[in-house]
Design an enzyme around this catalytic site. Structure first.
Site, mmCIF file in Angstrom:
data_model
loop_
_atom_site.group_PDB
_atom_site.id
_atom_site.type_symbol
_atom_site.label_atom_id
_atom_site.label_comp_id
_atom_site.label_asym_id
_atom_site.label_seq_id
_atom_site.Cartn_x
_atom_site.Cartn_y
_atom_site.Cartn_z
ATOM 1 N N GLU A 17 0.860 -1.178 0.000
ATOM 2 C CA GLU A 17 0.000 0.000 0.000
ATOM 3 C C GLU A 17 0.894 1.226 0.000
ATOM 4 O OE1 GLU A 17 -2.594 2.775 -0.014
ATOM 5 O OE2 GLU A 17 -3.442 0.769 -0.018
ATOM 6 N N ASP A 61 -6.356 -3.556 -6.516
ATOM 7 C CA ASP A 61 -7.299 -2.448 -6.405
ATOM 8 C C ASP A 61 -6.565 -1.217 -6.921
ATOM 9 O OD1 ASP A 61 -9.228 -0.604 -5.776
ATOM 10 O OD2 ASP A 61 -9.178 -0.960 -3.612
ATOM 11 N N CYS A 115 -12.690 1.204 -9.250
ATOM 12 C CA CYS A 115 -13.616 2.333 -9.148
ATOM 13 C C CYS A 115 -13.886 2.934 -10.529
ATOM 14 C CB CYS A 115 -13.048 3.391 -8.205
ATOM 15 S SG CYS A 115 -11.492 4.109 -8.773
ATOM 16 N N GLU A 130 -18.232 0.876 -7.290
ATOM 17 C CA GLU A 130 -17.095 -0.035 -7.202
ATOM 18 C C GLU A 130 -17.496 -1.342 -7.869
ATOM 19 O OE1 GLU A 130 -13.925 0.283 -5.582
ATOM 20 O OE2 GLU A 130 -14.430 2.398 -5.537
#
Length: 136
Positions: A6, A68, A93, A127
């Site tokens: 991340e 993601d 997204c 999403e």
């Protein structure tokens, strides 16, 4: 064993706190850009920040990959790396880049499941989640 990366320092701290709270010991979280991890997977090396967590990417299996990505979707290197995994769980997204990336992965993977999540009611945002599995 799970390796999570991340960019956000706060998100890494929250993930580590959640893992400790739930007594989960098989996950390592590092603040490393996806591009750096993808490059390391491509070359068979391990980024320094993962070495500090006792993670050796060359010893990791290629079973499942959770991605993601940002609105721009997967870059070319990340798409190539993803194609090497048996299962890809892709959350997005941006339905346009999701569709583009699924088309790029179609030669090696097929769609097994699709889901949509309205996490932001009364907005245009949605999403999407797709599970892809390696073609036989």
């Amino acid at each position: 064993r799970v390796v999570a990366t991340e960019l956000s320092k706060a998100s890494v701290a929250l993930a580590e706190r959640n893992l400790a709270t739930n007594s989960i010991n098989n996950v390592r979280v590092a603040r490393v850009p996806a591009e750096e991890v993808a490059g390391a997977l491509k070359t068979g090396t391990t980024p320094r920040r993962l070495q500090n967590l006792d993670v050796d990417l060359s010893q990791m299996g290629r079973g499942s990959l959770f991605v993601d990505p940002p609105r721009a979707g997967l870059d070319e290197t990340c798409s190539q790396i993803a194609a090497g995994f048996d299962r890809i769980i892709y959350v997005s997204c941006n339905p346009e880049t999701l569709a583009r990336d699924v088309r790029l992965l179609a030669p090696t993977h097929s769609i097994k499941r699709v889901a949509a999540f309205d996490q932001f009611p009364y907005t245009d945002h949605l999403e999407s989640g797709v599970v892809l599995e390696r073609r036989a």
